[in-house]
Design a protein around this motif. Structure first.
Motif, PDB file in Angstrom:
ATOM      1  N   THR A 185      -3.898  -0.299  -2.256  1.00 59.83           N
ATOM      2  CA  THR A 185      -4.994  -0.455  -1.299  1.00 59.83           C
ATOM      3  C   THR A 185      -4.449  -0.729   0.095  1.00 59.83           C
ATOM      4  OG1 THR A 185      -6.450  -1.268  -3.034  1.00 59.83           O
ATOM      5  CG2 THR A 185      -7.083  -1.758  -0.765  1.00 59.83           C
ATOM      6  N   ARG A 213      -8.693   2.385  -1.207  1.00 57.41           N
ATOM      7  CA  ARG A 213      -7.943   2.477  -2.463  1.00 57.41           C
ATOM      8  C   ARG A 213      -6.926   3.609  -2.430  1.00 57.41           C
ATOM      9  NH1 ARG A 213     -12.131   1.175  -7.357  1.00 57.41           N
ATOM     10  NH2 ARG A 213     -12.910  -0.769  -6.454  1.00 57.41           N
ATOM     11  N   ALA A 229       0.806  -1.227   0.000  1.00 54.04           N
ATOM     12  CA  ALA A 229       0.000   0.000   0.000  1.00 54.04           C
ATOM     13  C   ALA A 229       0.836   1.273   0.000  1.00 54.04           C
ATOM     14  CB  ALA A 229      -0.917   0.008   1.226  1.00 54.04           C
ATOM     15  N   GLY A 237      -8.459  -1.940   2.656  1.00 50.43           N
ATOM     16  CA  GLY A 237      -9.721  -1.654   1.987  1.00 50.43           C
ATOM     17  C   GLY A 237      -9.853  -0.269   1.403  1.00 50.43           C
ATOM     18  N   HIS A 262       0.657   6.667  -0.350  1.00 51.45           N
ATOM     19  CA  HIS A 262      -0.469   5.716  -0.408  1.00 51.45           C
ATOM     20  C   HIS A 262      -0.752   5.392  -1.875  1.00 51.45           C
ATOM     21  CE1 HIS A 262      -4.983   4.868   0.333  1.00 51.45           C
ATOM     22  NE2 HIS A 262      -4.275   3.755   0.456  1.00 51.45           N
TER      23      HIS A 262
END
Length: 136
Positions: free
Chosen positions: A91, A96, A60, A94, A88
Motif C-alpha cells: 500500500t 493498494r 510499498a 492508501g 508497487h
C-alpha cells in the motif's frame, strides 16, 4: 569540497534511500537538519526524511532502486536529478498494491555542512504516480 559534498549526497541516496541503512542515515544527518520539502504542518527534522523512505516508500515498493542521472555541486549545495523506482507491491499512501512498475522523478537540493545533510529542498512526481496508480 564540491566532490566531497557530491559523495555525501550520493552515499545518502544509495545507502539510505535505496538500501535502508539506518546507521548511514544517522551518520549523514545533522542533528539540526531542516527538510524544507516536508508537507506543511508536518515534522521537518531528520526523522521526516527517514519516515518518507522507511515508512512510506519502502513498504510499498519492492526492489526499490535509486538512479542518479545528474549531480551539480556549487559551494555547500548539491543538486541531484534522480529516479526512485520499484514495483508497487504494498500500500502506497492508501493505494493498494497494483504490481505495476513505479518511477518517481525527483530533483532536490541538499546543503551539506561538515559532511552531513544540513538542509533539503525538493520537488518530485509522487502525486502524478499516485494519480496513475489510482486509475488502475
Amino acid at each position: 569540497m564540491s566532490a566531497d559534498n557530491k559523495e555525501v549526497v550520493r552515499r545518502f541516496k544509495i545507502e539510505v534511500i535505496q538500501n535502508g541503512n539506518e546507521d548511514e542515515f544517522h551518520a549523514l544527518m545533522a542533528s539540526d537538519f531542516v527538510n524544507h520539502a516536508a508537507p506543511s504542518g508536518m515534522p521537518n527534522g531528520p526523522q521526516s526524511m527517514w519516515n518518507t523512505f522507511q515508512n512510506i516508500l519502502r513498504p510499498a515498493l519492492s526492489d526499490m532502486k535509486v538512479t542518479i542521472h545528474d549531480q551539480i555541486a556549487e559551494g555547500d549545495r548539491v543538486t541531484t536529478r534522480k529516479t526512485i523506482s520499484g514495483i508497487h507491491s504494498g500500500t502506497l499512501m492508501g493505494i493498494r498494491a497494483t504490481g505495476k512498475d513505479v518511477a518517481i522523478s525527483v530533483i532536490d537540493i541538499v546543503r551539506v555542512q561538515e559532511g552531513k545533510y544540513a538542509e533539503h529542498w525538493g520537488l518530485n512526481s509522487l502525486s502524478n504516480v499516485l494519480a496513475a496508480l489510482a486509475k488502475v
